[in-house]
Write a protein that holds these residues in place. Sequence first.
Motif, short mmCIF file in Angstrom:
data_model
loop_
_atom_site.label_atom_id
_atom_site.label_comp_id
_atom_site.label_asym_id
_atom_site.label_seq_id
_atom_site.Cartn_x
_atom_site.Cartn_y
_atom_site.Cartn_z
N MET A 1 0.82 -1.19 0.00
CA MET A 1 0.00 0.00 0.00
C MET A 1 0.86 1.25 0.00
O MET A 1 0.53 2.23 -0.65
N LEU A 2 1.93 1.22 0.72
CA LEU A 2 2.80 2.38 0.77
C LEU A 2 3.42 2.67 -0.59
O LEU A 2 3.66 3.83 -0.93
N PHE A 3 3.61 1.64 -1.38
CA PHE A 3 4.23 1.81 -2.68
C PHE A 3 3.31 2.56 -3.65
O PHE A 3 3.76 3.36 -4.45
N TRP A 4 1.99 2.31 -3.56
CA TRP A 4 1.04 2.93 -4.48
C TRP A 4 0.33 4.14 -3.89
O TRP A 4 -0.55 4.72 -4.54
N SER A 5 0.66 4.56 -2.69
CA SER A 5 -0.05 5.68 -2.07
C SER A 5 0.11 7.00 -2.83
O SER A 5 -0.87 7.76 -2.90
N TYR A 57 15.88 11.08 -6.76
CA TYR A 57 16.17 9.77 -7.34
C TYR A 57 15.62 8.68 -6.43
O TYR A 57 15.31 8.91 -5.26
N GLY A 58 15.52 7.49 -6.95
CA GLY A 58 15.09 6.35 -6.15
C GLY A 58 13.60 6.35 -5.90
O GLY A 58 12.81 6.79 -6.73
N PHE A 59 13.22 5.83 -4.73
CA PHE A 59 11.81 5.67 -4.42
C PHE A 59 11.11 7.01 -4.21
O PHE A 59 9.93 7.14 -4.50
N GLU A 60 11.82 8.01 -3.70
CA GLU A 60 11.19 9.31 -3.51
C GLU A 60 10.85 9.94 -4.85
O GLU A 60 9.77 10.48 -5.04
N GLY A 61 11.74 9.85 -5.79
CA GLY A 61 11.46 10.37 -7.13
C GLY A 61 10.35 9.60 -7.81
O GLY A 61 9.54 10.17 -8.54
N PHE A 62 10.30 8.29 -7.58
CA PHE A 62 9.24 7.48 -8.15
C PHE A 62 7.87 7.87 -7.60
O PHE A 62 6.87 7.83 -8.31
N GLY A 63 7.83 8.28 -6.35
CA GLY A 63 6.58 8.75 -5.75
C GLY A 63 6.09 10.02 -6.43
O GLY A 63 4.90 10.17 -6.71
N TYR A 64 7.01 10.94 -6.72
CA TYR A 64 6.64 12.16 -7.43
C TYR A 64 6.13 11.82 -8.84
O TYR A 64 5.15 12.41 -9.32
N VAL A 65 6.79 10.89 -9.50
CA VAL A 65 6.37 10.51 -10.85
C VAL A 65 4.99 9.85 -10.82
O VAL A 65 4.16 10.11 -11.70
#
Length: 88
Positions: A1-5, A57-65
């Motif tokens: 869930m945290l991954f798709w939030s 970069y990484g997971f934080e950047g992926f969250g923004y994307v």
Amino acid sequence: MLFWSPFLLGILAGIIFIILSVYLRKKGFPKLVTAIPTVVLLASGIIMISVGYIYFYGFEGFGYVQFGAANLLCMLLLIPIITNKTAY
């Protein structure tokens, strides 16, 4: 869930703007006023994707994307509401 939030939060923001656009359209506002939520979603989606890709970069950047992609997806759903009176 945290991954798709971030994606789900972007969808939530898009749904809020879709409801706002339908409300403004039903109240009889001109197309320019009802196009404001679409422009806001387009700008926020492009800015979030570019910030996530360029600055983070990484997971934080992926969250923004993910957030930006969800905004752009909702913007695509919002275009028929503006162009067609019977789309809602």
